[in-house]
Design an enzyme around this catalytic site. Sequence first.
Site, PDB file in Angstrom:
ATOM      1  N   GLY A   1     -16.076 -14.100  -8.583  1.00  0.00           N
ATOM      2  CA  GLY A   1     -15.890 -12.769  -9.162  1.00  0.00           C
ATOM      3  C   GLY A   1     -17.028 -11.859  -8.748  1.00  0.00           C
ATOM      4  O   GLY A   1     -17.608 -12.007  -7.667  1.00  0.00           O
ATOM      5  N   GLU A   2     -17.318 -10.885  -9.584  1.00  0.00           N
ATOM      6  CA  GLU A   2     -18.415  -9.928  -9.369  1.00  0.00           C
ATOM      7  C   GLU A   2     -18.137  -8.951  -8.233  1.00  0.00           C
ATOM      8  O   GLU A   2     -18.971  -8.112  -7.917  1.00  0.00           O
ATOM      9  CB  GLU A   2     -19.743 -10.625  -9.052  1.00  0.00           C
ATOM     10  CG  GLU A   2     -20.232 -11.607 -10.072  1.00  0.00           C
ATOM     11  CD  GLU A   2     -21.554 -12.267  -9.669  1.00  0.00           C
ATOM     12  OE1 GLU A   2     -22.124 -11.909  -8.605  1.00  0.00           O
ATOM     13  OE2 GLU A   2     -22.018 -13.140 -10.426  1.00  0.00           O
ATOM     14  N   GLY A   3     -17.003  -9.072  -7.542  1.00  0.00           N
ATOM     15  CA  GLY A   3     -16.794  -8.304  -6.324  1.00  0.00           C
ATOM     16  C   GLY A   3     -17.370  -8.981  -5.096  1.00  0.00           C
ATOM     17  O   GLY A   3     -17.432  -8.373  -4.022  1.00  0.00           O
TER      18      GLY A   3
END
Length: 338
Positions: free
Chosen positions: A305-307
């Site tokens: 996640g997190e980009g």
Amino acid sequence: MTILSDISDLSTIAILARGLPVPDAASIAEAKERQMSLTKPPGSLGRLEEMAVFMAGWQRTARPAIARAQALVFAGNHGICAQGVNPFPQEVTVQMVANFEAGGAAINQICRVSGADLAVVALDLDRPTQDFTAGPAMTEAETLDAMRRGAEAVDKGAQVLILGEMGIGNSTIAAALACASFGGAPEEWVGRGTGSDEAGRALKAEVIGRGIALHGGASPLGTLAAFGGREQAAICGAIIEARALRIPVILDGFICTAAAAPLYKADPRFLDHCLVGHQSAEPGHRKLLAAMEQTAILDLGMALGEGSGAGLALGVLRAALECHNGMATFAEAGVSDA
């Protein structure tokens, strides 16, 4: 002001897709012509060629470039955590936001090397959404507020936007949104998320099944309110605002793609300016990409996640544009193209 500033109900949002900007056909044709003239066999750079042409259409120029890239990470907390669907406490969301702001997370390092300006938007972390097994996760007003906040965070001067998220419990939200949007059994969409074991996966599926039974008849954007977190709604708002500004978007993995699923179901045209940065290791992502007719740029076995996957894909997109703009043509290089 954003395109969502004056929207007062979710049903109005679906209508917006009809009037949003579309890619410029003339620029696409010119970019394709340039690709055919470069010193390489036609099509030999594969998706790099496709991405360069994609960018040309949205920038309305045959020679697209990225001077400024923005990465937005939206963070939210979820009432569904009361059902025990995540082994970590929701305080971790707050702690990770602090880590992002201090520069200590993976996305900070990836944005530095990929050349993106990172902004983290924490969305009422002290006020989790409601438990979707008992009622809608958000009211219509809360959903619209989060969407507007996502839209307001978009940098109007960016040439590309990376979207990511953080929120303990949001892999359950993603699986619920995917299941509600495209059907199938909850078990088909549920993965490990942040460290769940097989018993945890079974619990997630059971919880999602209860939510589907309660909210299964909702409209596409009603599904966002029924199951979504504020970060999912903010991602949708950012996608729509970026489209209004003609800014291409790189979505991250399973959670980010699932956040966009209600928009796709409302009108697939909402995502015409979106690429998917990577195929997550979460098992539902491959199924979700097929349902949304998307092919991820990268497949590295990631599920952070997190980009993070979208940030890595930005490097590939930059390389695509460097080849498109910097390679010599056959005529310039004095190479025969016969």
